[in-house]
Design a protein around this motif. Structure first.
Motif, mmCIF file in Angstrom:
data_model
loop_
_atom_site.group_PDB
_atom_site.id
_atom_site.type_symbol
_atom_site.label_atom_id
_atom_site.label_comp_id
_atom_site.label_asym_id
_atom_site.label_seq_id
_atom_site.Cartn_x
_atom_site.Cartn_y
_atom_site.Cartn_z
ATOM 1 N N PHE A 174 12.352 0.049 -1.061
ATOM 2 C CA PHE A 174 10.933 -0.145 -0.978
ATOM 3 C C PHE A 174 10.156 0.654 -1.886
ATOM 4 O O PHE A 174 8.895 0.237 -2.160
ATOM 5 N N PHE A 175 10.280 1.947 -2.257
ATOM 6 C CA PHE A 175 9.442 2.657 -3.254
ATOM 7 C C PHE A 175 9.929 2.502 -4.448
ATOM 8 O O PHE A 175 9.107 2.816 -5.499
ATOM 9 N N GLN B 42 7.311 1.053 -7.188
ATOM 10 C CA GLN B 42 6.095 1.351 -7.315
ATOM 11 C C GLN B 42 5.918 2.210 -8.456
ATOM 12 O O GLN B 42 6.762 2.770 -8.962
ATOM 13 N N THR C 254 -2.485 3.792 2.040
ATOM 14 C CA THR C 254 -0.971 4.100 2.159
ATOM 15 C C THR C 254 -0.361 5.072 1.057
ATOM 16 O O THR C 254 0.410 5.816 1.282
ATOM 17 N N TYR C 255 -1.127 4.768 -0.171
ATOM 18 C CA TYR C 255 -0.606 5.510 -1.381
ATOM 19 C C TYR C 255 -0.899 7.009 -1.059
ATOM 20 O O TYR C 255 -0.227 7.793 -1.332
ATOM 21 N N TYR D 214 2.018 5.600 10.398
ATOM 22 C CA TYR D 214 2.301 5.541 8.936
ATOM 23 C C TYR D 214 3.304 4.416 8.449
ATOM 24 O O TYR D 214 3.282 3.705 7.600
ATOM 25 N N PHE D 215 4.205 4.186 9.373
ATOM 26 C CA PHE D 215 5.301 3.283 9.219
ATOM 27 C C PHE D 215 4.415 1.878 9.457
ATOM 28 O O PHE D 215 4.945 0.737 8.579
ATOM 29 N N ASN E 78 3.750 6.392 -5.745
ATOM 30 C CA ASN E 78 5.098 6.998 -5.157
ATOM 31 C C ASN E 78 5.422 8.361 -5.264
ATOM 32 O O ASN E 78 6.052 9.057 -6.106
ATOM 33 N N ASN F 50 1.447 8.500 1.129
ATOM 34 C CA ASN F 50 2.977 8.731 0.333
ATOM 35 C C ASN F 50 2.799 10.059 -0.176
ATOM 36 O O ASN F 50 3.955 10.570 -0.719
ATOM 37 N N LEU G 86 3.040 1.056 6.104
ATOM 38 C CA LEU G 86 3.961 0.664 4.993
ATOM 39 C C LEU G 86 4.283 -0.762 5.233
ATOM 40 O O LEU G 86 4.596 -1.435 4.463
ATOM 41 N N LYS G 87 4.520 -1.108 6.627
ATOM 42 C CA LYS G 87 4.901 -2.708 6.865
ATOM 43 C C LYS G 87 3.727 -3.391 6.710
ATOM 44 O O LYS G 87 4.131 -4.496 6.030
ATOM 45 N N PRO H 218 1.309 -2.074 2.485
ATOM 46 C CA PRO H 218 2.064 -1.304 1.488
ATOM 47 C C PRO H 218 1.456 -0.825 0.228
ATOM 48 O O PRO H 218 1.601 -0.013 -0.309
#
Length: 427
Positions: free
Chosen positions: A248-249, A252, A203-204, A190-191, A257, A207, A194-195, A198
């Motif tokens: 970071f979020f 969004q 990815t959404y 998951y990280f 988010n 989240n 995000l990297k 994103p």
């Protein structure tokens, strides 16, 4: 696109150079390219799952007529097919997300089917919890080997179901502590999303799925001192909200988010539940709440989550300013003394009601300041629900209750009318 059609004219007029036109064309081609791929990925995944289900149904129709050896062969057949196509995707189609995701999804369900069929053929004893745990452990490498976001999402759903099956539906015979290990093992992927991606739809979805999974399974840590889990949940919602408000979020949109939306909604819903007197009356009736509580899983859970939320709150205050923090981010700190006071005095519900009202007023103020109808109406909705709760919880006359609803309804209308009029004046 019209801008691509106008490029020759812009070059001829000397507005842009040929190199600039080439860069613009390349940019829009790369931007529009994934749109088709996304649809292909979705249909590829659905197709793989349907094919797998079809194979299993065909085999199941003639299952009783097959010999044990033939049953064993067919039990492993979906697994072999899935591994073959996954290998093909890795070797021949390494850049194709559709191939990777669809073959990985097929293999994921093939593993589950093979486990259940072999267990049935050879009468291997076990229960649903053991089956789910084995299935998820065997499929965990698929996430990293195939770099499959779809399998990651199904895996998160699977370990959540495992936790529910183990600790909710068979309580108190077993615990779901392995869930937390399984979750930690999936977080590096998951990280990485995000990297590297994103703004990906996968990815959404992560989240949303990860905080939902945490919210569902946190209750599995409860036991004798379930009342302490309210602190744990308030702290968890505060932690989730602070993640959603991080650098970071924070920029969004709400649909991407999940942390901010779930953290805010969860905090408000829990506060509304605690705004009734019933919980606090029950809390004061438990004289043994603080006897030997410091070694219980509930207390340890409260401390760990609260400390993590406190560290994140400190970092946000350090990077931003305490003036930029919304009151809802501080609720987990305010709730702890209210909870302690509630063990001895009968006005904690009043403090909770005041806290909800202040959060609603601040939300309305932010919505008006930002000219955002959604935020404005969210604050008004909180007040409306609070009024409805008090409608069933107080001894006020029906006239006063009716006046409360009239005032809130008029507030809805006037606030929205004022906001729309303000927008029209600014246009």
């Amino acid at each position: 696109m019209s801008i691509l059609k106008d490029l020759p004219e812009l070059i001829k007029a000397g507005v842009i150079s040929k190199d600039t036109a080439a860069n613009i064309e390349t940019y829009f081609k790369n931007k529009n390219g994934p749109t088709t791929n996304k649809l292909f990925v979705v249909f590829g995944i659905l197709g793989a799952i349907l094919v797998g289900m079809g194979i299993i149904l065909i085999i199941a129709h003639n299952w009783d007529e097959l010999s044990r050896s033939l049953k064993t062969f067919f039990a492993f057949l979906p697994l072999l097919i899935g591994q073959f196509f996954c290998g093909f995707a890795l070797l021949k189609k390494p850049d194709s997300a559709a191939w990777r995701e669809s073959t990985s999804a097929f293999l994921f369900f093939a593993v589950g089917a093979s486990i259940s069929l072999v267990s049935q053929i050879y009468h291997i004893p076990g229960n649903l919890s053991t089956y789910l745990l084995t299935w998820m452990l065997l499929c965990l490498p698929i996430i990293y080997a195939m770099k499959s976001s779809m399998v990651s999402l199904i895996y998160l759903a699977g370990i959540t179901y495992y936790a529910c099956e183990t600790s909710y539906w068979t309580y108190p015979t077993s615990t779901s502590y392995p869930y937390w290990v399984l979750l930690l093992l999936a977080l590096p992927f998951y990280f990485g999303l995000l990297k590297k991606k994103p703004k990906s739809n996968f990815t959404y979805l992560h989240n949303w799925v990860i905080p939902v999974s945490l919210i569902i399974t946190l209750g599995t840590l409860g036991g004798h001192f379930d009342e302490l889990m309210f602190i744990a949940y308030i702290s968890l919602f505060g932690l989730i909200y602070l993640i959603g408000e991080s650098n970071f979020f924070s920029n969004q949109f709400s649909f991407s988010n999940g942390y901010r939306v779930l953290g805010s909604l969860g905090t408000i819903i829990l506060l509304l539940i605690l705004s009734f007197d019933d919980f606090w009356d029950h809390l004061r009736s438990k004289t043994d709440l603080f006897d030997e509580v410091y070694t219980t899983p509930e207390f340890i859970t409260c401390v760990i989550i609260s400390l993590i939320a406190l560290v994140l709150l400190y970092l946000q205050i350090k990077n931003k300013s305490i003036k930029n923090l919304k009151p809802i981010a501080l609720v987990f700190l305010i709730f702890v003394p209210i909870f302690i006071i509630g063990n001895y005095v009968p006005f904690s519900s009043l403090l909770i009601n005041i806290l909800i009202f202040l959060i609603a007023i601040h939300t309305i103020r932010v919505g008006a300041k930002q000219n955002h109808l959604g935020i404005l109406n969210y604050g008004l909705l909180i007040i409306t629900i609070l009024v409805i709760c008090r409608f069933f919880d107080t001894n006020l006359s029906f006239v006063l209750r009716g006046m409360m609803f009239v005032i809130v309804g008029a507030g809805f209308f006037l606030a929205n009318y004022w906001m729309l009029k303000k927008r029209k004046a600014n246009d």
